[in-house]
Design a protein around this motif. Structure first.
Motif, PDB file in Angstrom:
ATOM      1  N   MET A  23       0.834  -1.202   0.000  1.00  0.00           N
ATOM      2  CA  MET A  23       0.000   0.000   0.000  1.00  0.00           C
ATOM      3  C   MET A  23       0.876   1.262   0.000  1.00  0.00           C
ATOM      4  O   MET A  23       0.635   2.205  -0.768  1.00  0.00           O
ATOM      5  N   ILE A  24       1.887   1.259   0.853  1.00  0.00           N
ATOM      6  CA  ILE A  24       2.783   2.416   0.938  1.00  0.00           C
ATOM      7  C   ILE A  24       3.533   2.595  -0.385  1.00  0.00           C
ATOM      8  O   ILE A  24       3.655   3.702  -0.915  1.00  0.00           O
ATOM      9  N   TYR A  25       4.011   1.481  -0.924  1.00  0.00           N
ATOM     10  CA  TYR A  25       4.724   1.529  -2.206  1.00  0.00           C
ATOM     11  C   TYR A  25       3.814   2.071  -3.308  1.00  0.00           C
ATOM     12  O   TYR A  25       4.225   2.902  -4.126  1.00  0.00           O
ATOM     13  N   GLY A  26       2.566   1.619  -3.314  1.00  0.00           N
ATOM     14  CA  GLY A  26       1.627   2.104  -4.313  1.00  0.00           C
ATOM     15  C   GLY A  26       1.334   3.583  -4.170  1.00  0.00           C
ATOM     16  O   GLY A  26       1.221   4.306  -5.167  1.00  0.00           O
ATOM     17  N   ILE A 168       2.613 -13.618  -5.676  1.00  0.00           N
ATOM     18  CA  ILE A 168       2.411 -13.416  -7.117  1.00  0.00           C
ATOM     19  C   ILE A 168       1.167 -12.583  -7.415  1.00  0.00           C
ATOM     20  O   ILE A 168       0.889 -12.283  -8.573  1.00  0.00           O
ATOM     21  N   HIS A 169       0.430 -12.183  -6.379  1.00  0.00           N
ATOM     22  CA  HIS A 169      -0.738 -11.329  -6.577  1.00  0.00           C
ATOM     23  C   HIS A 169      -0.323  -9.857  -6.468  1.00  0.00           C
ATOM     24  O   HIS A 169      -0.660  -9.154  -5.511  1.00  0.00           O
ATOM     25  N   THR A 170       0.420  -9.395  -7.434  1.00  0.00           N
ATOM     26  CA  THR A 170       0.868  -8.000  -7.393  1.00  0.00           C
ATOM     27  C   THR A 170       1.152  -7.484  -8.800  1.00  0.00           C
ATOM     28  O   THR A 170       1.517  -8.251  -9.699  1.00  0.00           O
ATOM     29  N   GLU A 171       0.974  -6.175  -8.972  1.00  0.00           N
ATOM     30  CA  GLU A 171       1.370  -5.496 -10.202  1.00  0.00           C
ATOM     31  C   GLU A 171       2.708  -4.795 -10.041  1.00  0.00           C
ATOM     32  O   GLU A 171       3.231  -4.223 -10.998  1.00  0.00           O
ATOM     33  N   ALA A 172       3.273  -4.852  -8.825  1.00  0.00           N
ATOM     34  CA  ALA A 172       4.527  -4.156  -8.561  1.00  0.00           C
ATOM     35  C   ALA A 172       5.710  -4.834  -9.226  1.00  0.00           C
ATOM     36  O   ALA A 172       6.723  -4.193  -9.525  1.00  0.00           O
ATOM     37  N   ILE A 173       5.607  -6.147  -9.448  1.00  0.00           N
ATOM     38  CA  ILE A 173       6.681  -6.916 -10.097  1.00  0.00           C
ATOM     39  C   ILE A 173       6.236  -7.227 -11.515  1.00  0.00           C
ATOM     40  O   ILE A 173       5.207  -7.870 -11.715  1.00  0.00           O
ATOM     41  N   LYS A 174       7.004  -6.791 -12.477  1.00  0.00           N
ATOM     42  CA  LYS A 174       6.603  -6.991 -13.874  1.00  0.00           C
ATOM     43  C   LYS A 174       6.999  -8.381 -14.359  1.00  0.00           C
ATOM     44  O   LYS A 174       6.195  -9.285 -14.416  1.00  0.00           O
ATOM     45  N   ARG A 175       8.248  -8.575 -14.724  1.00  0.00           N
ATOM     46  CA  ARG A 175       8.712  -9.883 -15.167  1.00  0.00           C
ATOM     47  C   ARG A 175      10.046 -10.214 -14.521  1.00  0.00           C
ATOM     48  O   ARG A 175      10.862  -9.322 -14.275  1.00  0.00           O
ATOM     49  N   LEU A 176      10.270 -11.490 -14.276  1.00  0.00           N
ATOM     50  CA  LEU A 176      11.492 -11.975 -13.672  1.00  0.00           C
ATOM     51  C   LEU A 176      12.386 -12.558 -14.764  1.00  0.00           C
ATOM     52  O   LEU A 176      11.967 -12.676 -15.925  1.00  0.00           O
ATOM     53  N   PRO A 177      13.641 -12.914 -14.452  1.00  0.00           N
ATOM     54  CA  PRO A 177      14.530 -13.496 -15.463  1.00  0.00           C
ATOM     55  C   PRO A 177      13.878 -14.682 -16.174  1.00  0.00           C
ATOM     56  O   PRO A 177      13.099 -15.437 -15.578  1.00  0.00           O
ATOM     57  N   ALA A 178      14.197 -14.868 -17.440  1.00  0.00           N
ATOM     58  CA  ALA A 178      13.531 -15.846 -18.301  1.00  0.00           C
ATOM     59  C   ALA A 178      13.483 -17.262 -17.735  1.00  0.00           C
ATOM     60  O   ALA A 178      12.441 -17.923 -17.826  1.00  0.00           O
ATOM     61  N   PRO A 179      14.579 -17.793 -17.145  1.00  0.00           N
ATOM     62  CA  PRO A 179      14.480 -19.166 -16.611  1.00  0.00           C
ATOM     63  C   PRO A 179      13.418 -19.311 -15.530  1.00  0.00           C
ATOM     64  O   PRO A 179      12.740 -20.340 -15.446  1.00  0.00           O
ATOM     65  N   ILE A 180      13.255 -18.274 -14.706  1.00  0.00           N
ATOM     66  CA  ILE A 180      12.231 -18.320 -13.656  1.00  0.00           C
ATOM     67  C   ILE A 180      10.846 -18.249 -14.286  1.00  0.00           C
ATOM     68  O   ILE A 180       9.938 -19.003 -13.913  1.00  0.00           O
ATOM     69  N   GLU A 181      10.666 -17.344 -15.251  1.00  0.00           N
ATOM     70  CA  GLU A 181       9.373 -17.218 -15.917  1.00  0.00           C
ATOM     71  C   GLU A 181       8.995 -18.504 -16.653  1.00  0.00           C
ATOM     72  O   GLU A 181       7.820 -18.830 -16.785  1.00  0.00           O
ATOM     73  N   TRP A 182       9.993 -19.253 -17.137  1.00  0.00           N
ATOM     74  CA  TRP A 182       9.715 -20.481 -17.876  1.00  0.00           C
ATOM     75  C   TRP A 182       9.235 -21.596 -16.953  1.00  0.00           C
ATOM     76  O   TRP A 182       8.348 -22.364 -17.305  1.00  0.00           O
ATOM     77  N   LEU A 183       9.805 -21.679 -15.750  1.00  0.00           N
ATOM     78  CA  LEU A 183       9.532 -22.804 -14.858  1.00  0.00           C
ATOM     79  C   LEU A 183       8.487 -22.495 -13.791  1.00  0.00           C
ATOM     80  O   LEU A 183       7.634 -23.339 -13.483  1.00  0.00           O
ATOM     81  N   MET A 184       8.533 -21.293 -13.228  1.00  0.00           N
ATOM     82  CA  MET A 184       7.751 -20.991 -12.036  1.00  0.00           C
ATOM     83  C   MET A 184       6.540 -20.109 -12.370  1.00  0.00           C
ATOM     84  O   MET A 184       6.553 -19.353 -13.343  1.00  0.00           O
ATOM     85  N   ASN A 185       5.539 -20.196 -11.532  1.00  0.00           N
ATOM     86  CA  ASN A 185       4.429 -19.250 -11.604  1.00  0.00           C
ATOM     87  C   ASN A 185       4.909 -17.920 -11.050  1.00  0.00           C
ATOM     88  O   ASN A 185       5.556 -17.879  -9.993  1.00  0.00           O
ATOM     89  N   THR A 186       4.629 -16.852 -11.735  1.00  0.00           N
ATOM     90  CA  THR A 186       5.136 -15.529 -11.372  1.00  0.00           C
ATOM     91  C   THR A 186       3.984 -14.521 -11.396  1.00  0.00           C
ATOM     92  O   THR A 186       2.890 -14.820 -11.881  1.00  0.00           O
ATOM     93  N   PRO A 187       4.223 -13.307 -10.893  1.00  0.00           N
ATOM     94  CA  PRO A 187       3.163 -12.289 -10.982  1.00  0.00           C
ATOM     95  C   PRO A 187       2.661 -12.075 -12.404  1.00  0.00           C
ATOM     96  O   PRO A 187       1.456 -11.903 -12.617  1.00  0.00           O
ATOM     97  N   SER A 188       3.551 -12.110 -13.384  1.00  0.00           N
ATOM     98  CA  SER A 188       3.130 -11.920 -14.772  1.00  0.00           C
ATOM     99  C   SER A 188       2.175 -13.027 -15.212  1.00  0.00           C
ATOM    100  O   SER A 188       1.115 -12.762 -15.796  1.00  0.00           O
TER     101      SER A 188
END
Length: 312
Positions: A23-26, A168-188
């Motif tokens: 909230m503060i960050y937003g 992962i329920h946030t808009e504050a984090i856009k995308r993570l490094p590609a290997p993480i995005e390929w394997l893990m569930n992320t905010p994106s």
């Protein structure tokens, strides 16, 4: 058997602190959005879910203890069994979550989590109150017990699965490094899952490992070309916790009461959300098909073609 704590109860203070921090960050950056009444409703739903878990959780425990009598293996408590149980539980979660979007009886429970039109950490806490009464755990969770995993171990790793999904329920984090995005569930990936845009409907069901969606054909990447709209196809227009909790159950009751045949009643109950006997209501499939036609991704229907009827 080791005395395992409940990780979620330990995590709750951290959840609250992170919601406040977001909230503060937003407020400082404008990169996350909160609406006071919506956030309050999410927190009330989260509290109610905790209470209902204490009251109704015995239904799940009793079922698993019964099934345990017929376990095929005697799996011990070595650390590697916890790792294997965590991966298998996430596989079960994928199918459980997928069914929750495609079977209206289970959607009536899960729709609570999707009812917010905002996407922030408080949305992660917006959880249903009647989950054990849907009996979904009998069809999916019980098979791990039947294999031989102790119920307490399953409950322990399942709690960590839910804790993972909080961040992962946030808009504050856009995308993570590609290997993480390929394997893990992320905010994106999970923003896609919460979207009502037709291109995103019924996609990215994973809990922890997005690899399940890639394997079973339900993965959809987030695109910067289209702003995400959150919520449900027909938003509630209220922050009343009772309405949030019960509205789809009441919708099922009204539809079943109006059914003209057993087939229609079963369709309203177990068909996909939006199913109707004459196909006059939209399901995710019809919304997506219409969007694809508008985008020129499929041949247009002939003028005299009947509207598509969702399959039961």
């Amino acid at each position: 058997m080791p005395n395992l704590p409940d990780p979620i109860l330990w995590a709750i203070p951290g959840f609250i602190l992170l919601v406040i921090a977001e909230m503060i960050y937003g407020r400082l950056t404008g990169k996350t959005r909160f609406e006071p009444r919506d956030t309050a409703a999410s927190l009330v739903m989260g509290l109610g879910n905790t209470v209902s878990g204490l009251v109704l959780g015995g239904i799940v425990v009793a079922c698993f203890v019964f099934v345990e009598q017929f376990a095929l293996l005697d799996i011990g408590w070595a650390w590697y069994w916890f790792v294997i149980a965590f991966v298998l539980d996430d596989f079960v979660y994928y199918w459980s979550h997928r069914w929750a979007h495609t079977v209206r009886w289970w959607w009536a429970d899960h729709v609570v989590h999707h009812s917010s039109q905002h996407y922030n950490l408080s949305t992660a806490l917006r959880q249903p109150w009647l989950n054990p009464l849907t009996l979904k755990f009998i069809f999916l969770g019980s098979w791990l017990v039947l294999i031989g995993f102790p119920p307490a171990m399953i409950a322990f790793v399942a709690a960590f699965n839910l804790i993972y999904q909080f961040w992962i329920h946030t808009e504050a984090i856009k995308r993570l490094p590609a290997p993480i995005e390929w394997l893990m569930n992320t905010p994106s990936h999970h923003r896609v899952h919460h979207a009502t845009n037709p291109r995103y409907l019924d996609r990215n069901y994973a809990g922890v490992f997005i690899i399940w969606d890639r394997l079973f054909g339900t993965f959809e990447p987030e695109t910067d070309a289209e702003e995400i709209r959150y919520g449900i196809v027909r938003n509630l227009g209220t922050h009343n916790p009772l309405t949030i909790c019960l509205h789809e159950w009441w919708g099922i009751i009204k539809d079943v009461r109006s059914a003209r045949s057993l087939r229609d009643a079963l369709g309203y109950w177990l068909g996909p959300p939006g199913w109707s006997p004459d196909g006059s209501r939209d399901t995710s499939a019809t919304l997506k098909a219409r969007w694809m036609e508008e985008q020129g991704l499929t041949p247009p229907r002939k003028p005299d073609a009947q509207p598509p009827v969702a399959a039961e």
